[in-house]
Design a protein around this motif. Structure first.
Motif, PDB file in Angstrom:
ATOM      1  N   ASP A 150       0.841  -1.214   0.000  1.00 45.13           N
ATOM      2  CA  ASP A 150       0.000   0.000   0.000  1.00 45.13           C
ATOM      3  C   ASP A 150       0.869   1.254   0.000  1.00 45.13           C
ATOM      4  O   ASP A 150       0.588   2.216  -0.709  1.00 45.13           O
ATOM      5  CB  ASP A 150      -0.852   0.055   1.275  1.00 45.13           C
ATOM      6  N   ASN A 153       2.348   1.719  -3.386  1.00 51.24           N
ATOM      7  CA  ASN A 153       1.344   2.220  -4.333  1.00 51.24           C
ATOM      8  C   ASN A 153       0.987   3.680  -4.071  1.00 51.24           C
ATOM      9  O   ASN A 153       0.389   4.338  -4.911  1.00 51.24           O
ATOM     10  CB  ASN A 153       0.093   1.339  -4.302  1.00 51.24           C
ATOM     11  N   ASN A 154       1.378   4.164  -2.900  1.00 44.16           N
ATOM     12  CA  ASN A 154       1.174   5.580  -2.584  1.00 44.16           C
ATOM     13  C   ASN A 154       2.460   6.389  -2.728  1.00 44.16           C
ATOM     14  O   ASN A 154       2.586   7.472  -2.162  1.00 44.16           O
ATOM     15  CB  ASN A 154       0.612   5.718  -1.180  1.00 44.16           C
TER      16      ASN A 154
END
Ligand code: HQG
Length: 178
Positions: A150, A153-154
């Motif tokens: 996560d 992906n950020n």
């Protein structure tokens, strides 16, 4: 060679290759490499090239690497020296990584996330068992699960050291499962 002597040399190498090369008048290049001969000459702790080899090969965490022709040595991770760039390639992390810490740091981590403190990176482990060992250095371990993919992906970058430690700049609290 006794385990005690090996540990003494390993601790000494960590000190001069990660934190304070100037302690023995050693210089590291921009990628953290020191000349093996320089270390053997300048070290106040007495050891031979063979003993140095044995420490590097048998080290429990594989903390050090030689270059291809074995004339240079560096620490694989853990530096506090700001000038060393290990030139690691960015990697896609697994879904979860783990961080071992102790209860007294939890309130701050809950508000600030994980910070790199004195080192160049936040250090993360690929499995819980390793994280337990890391946390146990300071007391009763608490293991935090990090939503690494996560984070990636950020826009957060991840690196993996030669000895398998995952490194990142900072872990915001919203990616930590307490
Ligand atoms: C904590 C060893 C308050 C963090 C290990 C840790 C590892 C915060 C400590 C490697 C915080 C830093 C690195 C915040 C993080 N507020 N405390 N916002 N963010 N902390 O030693 O990860 O044996 O610099 O939880 O095995 O413990 O040396 O990092 O407890 O791989 O090869 O601040 O060192 O390897 O401590 O350990 P460290 P670490 P070696």
């Amino acid at each position: 060679m006794t385990e005690q002597h090996k540990k003494q040399i390993s601790k000494f190498l960590s000190l001069i290759l990660r934190h304070q090369p100037e302690k023995i008048g050693l210089t590291l290049d921009e990628n953290g490499w020191a000349l093996v001969n320089d270390i053997l000459e300048k070290s106040k702790l007495q050891f031979t090239l063979e003993e140095l080899n044995e420490v590097v090969i048998t080290n429990d965490k594989q903390r050090f690497s030689f270059n291809a022709d074995k004339t240079k040595i560096r620490a694989n991770q853990g530096h506090s020296l700001k000038t060393v760039d290990l030139n690691l390639e960015a990697q896609i992390p697994p879904r979860f990584l783990y961080h071992g810490t102790v209860p007294k740091f939890i309130p701050k981590i809950k508000s600030q996330g994980l910070k790199k403190m004195n080192r160049q990176h936040v250090h993360l482990s690929k499995d819980r068992d390793t994280a337990i060992k890391v946390g146990s250095r300071r007391g009763k371990p608490v293991i935090l699960s990090i939503r690494a993919l996560d984070m990636y992906n950020n826009g957060h970058q991840f690196f993996i050291s030669n000895n398998g430690v995952w490194l990142t700049d900072t872990v915001p609290f919203e990616f930590i499962d307490f």
